[in-house]
Design an enzyme around this catalytic site. Sequence first.
Site, short mmCIF file in Angstrom:
data_model
loop_
_atom_site.label_atom_id
_atom_site.label_comp_id
_atom_site.label_asym_id
_atom_site.label_seq_id
_atom_site.Cartn_x
_atom_site.Cartn_y
_atom_site.Cartn_z
N ARG A 176 -6.83 15.97 -3.78
CA ARG A 176 -7.84 15.34 -3.18
C ARG A 176 -8.78 15.97 -2.05
NH1 ARG A 176 -4.97 11.24 -5.88
NH2 ARG A 176 -3.56 11.33 -4.61
N GLY B 54 -2.65 17.33 7.99
CA GLY B 54 -3.49 17.13 8.85
C GLY B 54 -2.49 16.38 9.88
N GLU C 222 4.60 14.76 6.09
CA GLU C 222 4.99 15.08 7.52
C GLU C 222 5.65 13.99 8.67
OE1 GLU C 222 0.42 16.84 7.95
OE2 GLU C 222 0.09 15.23 6.97
N LYS D 115 0.81 -1.77 -0.31
CA LYS D 115 0.04 0.62 -0.35
C LYS D 115 1.03 1.49 0.00
CE LYS D 115 -3.78 -1.74 -0.12
NZ LYS D 115 -5.35 -1.79 -1.70
N ARG D 116 2.08 1.12 -0.46
CA ARG D 116 2.96 2.51 -0.80
C ARG D 116 3.41 3.01 0.34
NH1 ARG D 116 3.42 -0.92 -3.91
NH2 ARG D 116 2.75 0.14 -6.11
N GLU E 107 -2.93 17.20 -0.87
CA GLU E 107 -3.95 16.89 0.04
C GLU E 107 -4.99 17.91 -1.39
OE1 GLU E 107 -1.07 16.95 1.06
OE2 GLU E 107 -0.93 15.94 3.14
C1 1HE Z 1 -3.00 3.75 -1.04
C2 1HE Z 1 -2.22 4.89 -1.43
C3 1HE Z 1 -2.68 5.82 0.20
C4 1HE Z 1 -1.34 3.85 -2.25
N1 1HE Z 1 -3.76 5.23 0.66
N2 1HE Z 1 -4.11 3.49 0.11
N3 1HE Z 1 -1.81 10.48 -0.49
C5 1HE Z 1 -1.92 10.42 -2.62
O1 1HE Z 1 -2.50 11.50 -2.41
C6 1HE Z 1 -0.65 10.11 -3.08
C7 1HE Z 1 -1.65 8.26 -3.01
N4 1HE Z 1 -0.81 7.54 -3.66
C8 1HE Z 1 -0.07 8.18 -5.14
O2 1HE Z 1 -0.15 8.57 -5.84
C9 1HE Z 1 0.79 6.23 -6.02
O3 1HE Z 1 -0.03 5.23 -5.62
C10 1HE Z 1 2.35 6.81 -5.32
C11 1HE Z 1 2.78 7.32 -6.25
C12 1HE Z 1 2.17 6.84 -4.07
C13 1HE Z 1 2.81 5.59 -5.84
O4 1HE Z 1 2.56 4.86 -7.68
P1 1HE Z 1 2.27 3.47 -7.94
O5 1HE Z 1 2.52 3.19 -9.55
O6 1HE Z 1 3.89 2.43 -7.29
O7 1HE Z 1 1.36 2.78 -6.40
P2 1HE Z 1 -0.20 2.23 -6.64
O8 1HE Z 1 -0.45 1.83 -8.19
O9 1HE Z 1 -1.36 3.79 -6.73
O10 1HE Z 1 -0.66 1.43 -5.03
C14 1HE Z 1 -0.64 0.51 -5.01
C15 1HE Z 1 -1.74 0.16 -4.09
O11 1HE Z 1 -1.45 1.38 -2.75
C16 1HE Z 1 -2.77 0.44 -4.55
O12 1HE Z 1 -3.76 -0.44 -3.92
P3 1HE Z 1 -4.23 -1.60 -4.54
O13 1HE Z 1 -5.31 -2.74 -3.86
O14 1HE Z 1 -5.33 -1.32 -5.58
O15 1HE Z 1 -2.82 -2.54 -5.38
C17 1HE Z 1 -3.24 2.30 -3.63
O16 1HE Z 1 -4.62 2.38 -3.62
C18 1HE Z 1 -2.44 1.24 -3.18
N5 1HE Z 1 -2.59 3.22 -2.51
N6 1HE Z 1 -1.61 5.04 -1.73
C19 1HE Z 1 -4.37 4.27 0.50
N7 1HE Z 1 -2.09 7.25 0.48
C20 1HE Z 1 -3.01 13.56 8.52
S1 1HE Z 1 -3.28 13.92 6.92
C21 1HE Z 1 -2.30 13.79 5.72
C22 1HE Z 1 -3.52 13.69 4.91
C23 1HE Z 1 -2.44 13.68 3.27
O17 1HE Z 1 -1.91 12.68 3.47
S2 1HE Z 1 -3.27 13.69 1.30
C24 1HE Z 1 -1.65 12.79 0.54
C25 1HE Z 1 -2.69 11.31 0.30
#
Ligand code: 1HE
Length: 266
Positions: A143, A148, A120, A33-34, A140
Amino acid sequence: MSPIESLRARLPDSLYAEQQGPVAVLRLKRAHKRNALNDETVLGIEMFFTSLPESVASVLLCGDGEHFSAGLDLSELEERDIRQGIEHSRLWHRVFEKIQFGKVPVVAVLHGAVVGGGLELAAAAHVRVAERSAYYALPEGSRGIYVGGGGSVRLPRLIGVARMMDMMLTGRTYSAEDGQAMGLTTYLVDDGKGFAKGMELAERIAANAPLTNFAVMQALPRIAEMDPSSGYAVEALMASIAQADAEAKARLKDFLEKRGPKVTRS
Ligand code: 1HE
């Protein structure tokens, strides 16, 4: 069972703890889940930092797989109402405070995505090492949410309000080289070399007098937030407490008697 093994046994599967000499290593271990940070992982991070064995003098924080951390686990976000959202953010604040103002300094090794809550988390560490693959973003904005995990407090102090605003408003991504140039990281190494560099630094930190590490972790960031005249007063107190410690006296004596290390060029 050693203290670190019994601590490891209490952590969720998404975290792995081990100890190498005085350095405890905490590894985010949810690569499928990265290394997204779900509640279980965040609570596990808290348990780790509040249950460190006495023999630990510094921590190395790193992540398994291709990325340090994809930030907040977005799959847990859907069902929260406003009150739960506030509580969730306060939970992250509480946990990350235990990193920043915990018992020992923390070196974070960053690679791949260091985004959102992952950035963070990295910002709560005391020293940051980046591998060239690292990149930084605050998705964020795109999205429809907001940082946070203390990002509004820690990140502007590291990179400035203007850069953080740009990252959040435009979705801008900074490279490892950018991060190094703007002071987000203070070491930049080739891919695959981060752990060794981080361990070298963590071992160096662990060899410091404990009171010096305390002063740097606890006093320095607070003094930096004070008005200058209060800062000078607290600095003088901290300096006199540190130098009165037996450890400091022994180290000064070593230097004066030609046994202590000299400062060298890097
Ligand atoms: C996740 C998450 C996640 C991956 N929550 N499941 N963070 C983001 O907006 C970043 C979101 N993630 C991405 O942009 C990409 O996943 C990555 C650039 C980090 C990596 O890409 P990649 O191609 O290596 O992986 P993927 O195919 O996108 O993801 C692999 C799996 O990880 C996939 O799940 P699967 O069950 O389909 O295999 C994804 O859904 C899962 N995954 N990132 C849940 N973030 C206290 S407030 C803080 C606020 C924030 O942090 S907002 C930013 C959130």
